[in-house]
Design an enzyme around this catalytic site. Structure first.
Site, short mmCIF file in Angstrom:
data_model
loop_
_atom_site.label_atom_id
_atom_site.label_comp_id
_atom_site.label_asym_id
_atom_site.label_seq_id
_atom_site.Cartn_x
_atom_site.Cartn_y
_atom_site.Cartn_z
CG HIS A 145 -35.86 -7.53 33.06
ND1 HIS A 145 -36.12 -8.82 33.44
CD2 HIS A 145 -34.58 -7.53 32.62
CE1 HIS A 145 -35.04 -9.57 33.26
NE2 HIS A 145 -34.08 -8.80 32.75
CB CYS A 176 -28.41 -6.91 32.03
SG CYS A 176 -29.48 -8.16 32.79
NE ARG A 183 -28.06 -10.88 34.71
CZ ARG A 183 -28.10 -11.65 33.62
NH1 ARG A 183 -28.46 -12.92 33.73
NH2 ARG A 183 -27.77 -11.20 32.45
CB CYS A 220 -33.49 -2.38 32.25
SG CYS A 220 -31.87 -1.71 32.63
#
Lengths: 271, 216
Positions: A184, A232, A228, A180
């Protein structure tokens, strides 16, 4: 779905920014054009339609027991919807688990309505069963619009969910070595023209957490946070996360706790 | 791909390492004690499922992935030494073109750079893998939709020069990005079998060929 955005409008918005000569100028104008387009859409977010159908699903008797979800305890007591989303995920004594909105809805469907929720877990996104859950999240999250995120990490299991979610956030795997954090974990980054919030910080976490569930203009779909997260991981080249699993709840706990104090703006609207 | 993927540590070894090394690992770990290796492994196991052509085997980490999954530790003093080891080992994996030719066709390189397809659970097994380059890099400035996770590569060849050394370094970066930066965000396109040798040659040409729009 009368609320689909006319494609001519999208084309116009995109073309109007493509006719400048200087590249830097084009880039800025492209971003501005998209921003203006998003602003225009805020006047009428098609997510409202999903909120309405979600409220209907909440109130309508259903399942083998033919009862509604109105007695569901989302954390603030049976049937209390207003403000509940702002305090999720949280620990629930009856299940002895930390649950996000979607895993909690499955619990209520099972206990109150007698529904076999395994079918809902297995169902693909953008099919009837998942769309019902997404509509419910639109309605319930909408009832927290304007509330402050207030997620507790005091209970040992809440604390554990946060710590496990944090570790998951940085976990690299698969052919592309993505986690992730690849997208991010830093400020001011983009994929193509899409801005990426830095979820490891409060400002980035709130940009992400407080605006989902959201209506996605590009696909004409309403997406929940579970959806969502699912997409991802797809783009990370990971295997598919199990819907409403502890893993997905832990990631949500990491994001939500990082966003504590921010104002919920759901349902949101996105590109 | 399967050949390179096999280099990844087998599951049993991981489980054993996670379980037996848990106290020592936790002593230096920046993870909270509730995110211990055993709890984390259990969460991974219950949290993922096979989909399309993608199986949960992909959750197994190789040493580089495991090292880079704990940034606090990787960025520590002890981490710096390990990072140098990872870079050295990564460089040793690089296979240079057998025919000694580094530059292919920049036009095809542009296509590979544009494509973000391949290896997701919604991609078919026969889907050609893209390089995902524009997702993170500015390359040809005609493409205004580019990402900023990596540095701009506009004028790459002009700035670096199209020397043999530049070609070897650029090839190594594309083949195994960890060879000069242990925890680079960039995928290891050759090492992990994402791109074929010819695709990498074509991307090399996009970056280094004097006729490529990147250097115009």
């Amino acid at each position: 779905m009368g609320a689909r955005i006319p494609s001519a409008l999208v084309v116009a918005a995109l073309c109007s920014v493509a006719s400048f000569g200087v590249v830097a100028q084009e880039k800025d104008d492209a971003a501005k054009g998209i921003e203006a387009y998003r602003e225009a859409l805020k006047d009428g977010n098609p997510a409202e339609l999903f909120e309405m159908s979600g409220e209907e699903l909440w109130r309508k008797p259903a399942g083998p027991k033919n009862v509604s979800l109105e007695k569901c305890d989302l954390g603030l007591g049976a049937g209390k919807v207003e403000g509940a989303y702002a305090q999720l995920p949280r620990y629930f004594k009856d299940t002895n688990k930390v649950q996000d909105l979607e895993s909690r809805l499955l619990t209520c469907m099972s206990t109150l309505q007698g529904v076999d929720t395994a079918e809902y877990v297995k169902a693909r996104f953008n099919t009837a069963k998942k769309n019902d859950l997404v509509a419910l999240t639109a309605y319930i999250s909408g009832a927290s619009n304007g509330k402050k995120v207030k997620v507790s990490t005091k209970h040992p299991m809440e604390k554990q969910a946060f710590e496990l979610g944090k570790r998951m956030f940085f976990y690299q795997a698969g052919p592309h070595d993505f986690s992730c954090a690849t997208c991010h974990g830093e400020d001011g980054r983009r994929i193509r023209l899409q801005d990426l919030p830095n979820i490891t910080k409060h400002e980035g976490a709130l940009a992400g957490w407080t605006t989902w569930p959201a209506y996605r203009v590009s696909s004409g779909q309403m997406w929940s946070m579970q959806w969502r997260i699912n997409d991802c991981f797809r783009q990370q080249r990971f295997p598919e996360p199990v819907y409403a699993s502890d893993l997905t709840v832990a990631l949500s706990m990491f994001m939500a706790a990082n966003a504590n104090g921010a104002t919920i703006q759901t349902p949101g609207i996105k590109r | 791909m399967t050949q390179t993927i096999r280099k990844i540590v087998p599951a049993a070894a991981i489980a054993a390492a996670l379980l037996s090394a848990a106290p020592a690992a936790n002593a230096q770990s920046s993870w909270g004690k509730q995110a211990d290796d055993k709890s984390f492994a259990a969460m991974l196991q219950s949290g993922f499922q096979n989909a399309g052509t993608v199986t949960t085997d992909r959750l197994k980490q190789d040493e580089t992935q495991a090292f880079c999954s704990n940034p606090a530790k990787a960025n520590s003093k002890a981490g710096a030494k390990k990072a140098a080891e990872v870079e050295k080992a990564s460089l040793a994996t690089v296979k240079y073109p057998a025919d000694g030719k580094f530059l292919g066709d920049w036009k095809n390189g542009e296509k590979v750079a544009q494509s973000g397809r391949g290896l997701t659970w919604t991609d078919s097994a026969t889907q050609a893998n893209g390089g995902n380059c524009y997702n993170c890099h500015q390359i040809d400035t005609k493409e205004i939709s580019y990402g900023t996770i990596g540095p701009s590569l506009h004028n790459y060849g002009k700035l670096k020069g199209n020397t043999e050394q530049t070609q070897r370094e650029t090839w190594a970066k594309i083949f195994n990005s960890k060879s000069n930066n242990a925890c680079s965000n960039m995928p290891r396109f050759g090492h992990m079998g994402i791109l074929k040798e010819q695709d990498m040659k074509d991307i090399m040409a996009l970056l280094l060929d004097p006729n490529s729009p990147v250097n115009k």
